[in-house]
Design a protein around this motif. Sequence first.
Motif, short mmCIF file in Angstrom:
data_model
loop_
_atom_site.label_atom_id
_atom_site.label_comp_id
_atom_site.label_asym_id
_atom_site.label_seq_id
_atom_site.Cartn_x
_atom_site.Cartn_y
_atom_site.Cartn_z
N LEU A 113 19.36 -121.57 -116.48
CA LEU A 113 19.23 -119.82 -116.48
C LEU A 113 17.92 -119.30 -117.46
O LEU A 113 17.85 -120.01 -118.48
CB LEU A 113 20.33 -119.23 -116.74
CG LEU A 113 21.76 -119.54 -115.94
CD1 LEU A 113 23.00 -119.02 -116.27
CD2 LEU A 113 21.43 -119.52 -114.42
N GLY A 114 17.62 -118.30 -116.95
CA GLY A 114 16.63 -117.61 -118.05
C GLY A 114 15.11 -117.92 -117.50
O GLY A 114 13.95 -117.69 -118.05
N LEU A 115 15.00 -119.22 -116.64
CA LEU A 115 13.78 -119.52 -115.96
C LEU A 115 13.12 -118.40 -115.07
O LEU A 115 13.95 -117.66 -114.48
CB LEU A 115 13.80 -121.01 -115.44
CG LEU A 115 14.27 -121.96 -116.25
CD1 LEU A 115 14.20 -123.36 -115.31
CD2 LEU A 115 13.35 -122.23 -117.41
N ALA A 165 16.20 -116.18 -113.72
CA ALA A 165 17.15 -116.55 -113.18
C ALA A 165 18.39 -116.19 -113.96
O ALA A 165 18.54 -116.55 -115.36
CB ALA A 165 17.23 -118.03 -113.10
N GLU A 166 19.46 -115.37 -113.49
CA GLU A 166 20.66 -114.85 -114.18
C GLU A 166 21.67 -115.66 -113.79
O GLU A 166 22.78 -115.36 -114.32
CB GLU A 166 20.77 -113.35 -113.93
CG GLU A 166 19.64 -112.58 -114.23
CD GLU A 166 19.83 -111.09 -113.74
OE1 GLU A 166 20.81 -111.00 -113.18
OE2 GLU A 166 18.90 -110.33 -113.98
N GLY A 167 21.70 -116.71 -112.66
CA GLY A 167 23.02 -117.47 -112.14
C GLY A 167 22.71 -118.11 -111.29
O GLY A 167 21.56 -117.94 -110.68
N THR A 168 23.81 -118.42 -110.44
CA THR A 168 23.50 -119.52 -109.25
C THR A 168 24.55 -118.70 -108.13
O THR A 168 25.94 -118.63 -108.44
CB THR A 168 23.87 -120.90 -109.47
OG1 THR A 168 23.07 -121.29 -110.35
CG2 THR A 168 23.82 -121.69 -108.32
N TYR A 218 19.85 -118.11 -108.20
CA TYR A 218 19.52 -119.43 -107.61
C TYR A 218 20.26 -119.75 -106.01
O TYR A 218 21.48 -119.49 -106.02
CB TYR A 218 19.89 -120.55 -108.26
CG TYR A 218 18.87 -120.93 -109.42
CD1 TYR A 218 17.49 -120.69 -109.34
CD2 TYR A 218 19.28 -120.93 -110.72
CE1 TYR A 218 16.56 -121.01 -110.40
CE2 TYR A 218 18.58 -121.04 -111.91
CZ TYR A 218 17.41 -121.19 -111.54
OH TYR A 218 16.49 -121.38 -112.83
N THR A 219 19.59 -119.83 -105.14
CA THR A 219 20.04 -120.01 -103.87
C THR A 219 19.03 -120.62 -102.88
O THR A 219 17.79 -120.26 -103.05
CB THR A 219 20.62 -118.75 -103.10
OG1 THR A 219 21.04 -119.08 -101.63
CG2 THR A 219 19.73 -117.68 -103.07
#
Length: 442
Positions: free
Chosen positions: A18-20, A31-34, A211-212
């Motif tokens: 996360l964080g990328l 990115a905050e999560g998936t 992310y997805t």
Amino acid sequence: MENTMYAGFHCVEIQPPLGLRIPGYYHVRLAEGTADPLHLRAAAFACGEEKAVIFNSESMGMYANAFDIIKKKVAEACDISEDAVYINCIHSHTSYVICKPDYETLDDMDIHLLKVFQQFADCAKLAFNDLKPCKILTAIGEAKDIAFVRKYRMKDGSARTNPPYGDPDVVAPIGKPDDHVRIIRIQREDAKEIMIVHFGNHADMIGGNLYTPDWPGYLVNTLDRALDGKVNTMFLLGAQGNLNHRNFFNPLTIYKGTDNAKYAARMLAGCVLKIYDHAKPVACDSMRVAHKYVQVGKNAWDPAQLPMVEELVQIYREKGEKAPELNKYPNLHYREALRIKANLARPEFFNLRISGIRLGDVAFVGIPGEPFCSIGLEIAERSPMPMTLVTACTNGYEGYYPDEDSYNEPGYSYERAVSPFASNCSRVLIEGALSVLEELQK
């Protein structure tokens, strides 16, 4: 035994930190999560002395400098030729980019990339450990009203990419989408079937900071469930540089969101299931790999624009894409200025790798970037092989490859504005791909 085709499969989950920064668009998204896990899938093949592996990577893309490292690692781990490594990325705008890590800093992204490189090698090795005798069946169908041309002719004769919905000056889309959906069924002895699904459209229906794999991920899940868990599905992205999910004439298609992505996945899965039981056996007693490098020049610019280019690039870097000052030059879009600035530092020619694998009567030919769908259509139609899958974002990512007409149209065409390539890039790619296919046929 030398004429028997063997196939194996393996899948691993990829979890970027996360964080990328999530690539795509022209503003920062971290990115905050998936929302949905990302995967790497490998289908390994062997026939006689030949071996090859085809990857489906649920990533935005992969740069050539990363491919050079990965193909070497995979080749060493699996005792195969580096030329026999074929990596197709789904180009999800809610994923990550595979690039060469900075070995000096080794920050979170670099450490993640090193892990991913090893996962490619491990995934391929486990797929080769899973080899079983197989036969191959193929089918072609149509999946309409899923992908739409995103460039439109306006009343003044100009072209525009993704005009606002409801714009009264829109006349019609420029060109037609490629509605073909191709499936390759690999039936293995005493093991799950492997099914490769090939279709072209941007994986950009969801957006956001999670992310997805977008609709390609939902497609794979839908088909695996529909086929009672007896099939391992892989998706390969077709030529889609000028396609997306938005139909200007249907307001229900313009929105982003998970529901739209799942709807598109169900629609496409239905088309696949419609042709699934009609797939016909094809020859699969031979195998070959080939590649070719082609040279393409740089997209032209007017030297008189350079002061404006420098100014717009500086404004963009300091104030971002929403700065009103970016509109001060009506005949120069800031995205075009960014492309010109980048091209100034590049060599005179791009060396582009076109990759190919033949499995009996089935050929895969990969282009390192996003070709317009007309490029994929012409390659498939002129191919000497009975079944040809032209895949985008394969063994590298260099940008958009518009058709020749796009370079001569007035108005703002996004793909032409940001493409680093000269106006003959589509012709060079087509002839290069046909040359690879001829080599595969030998």
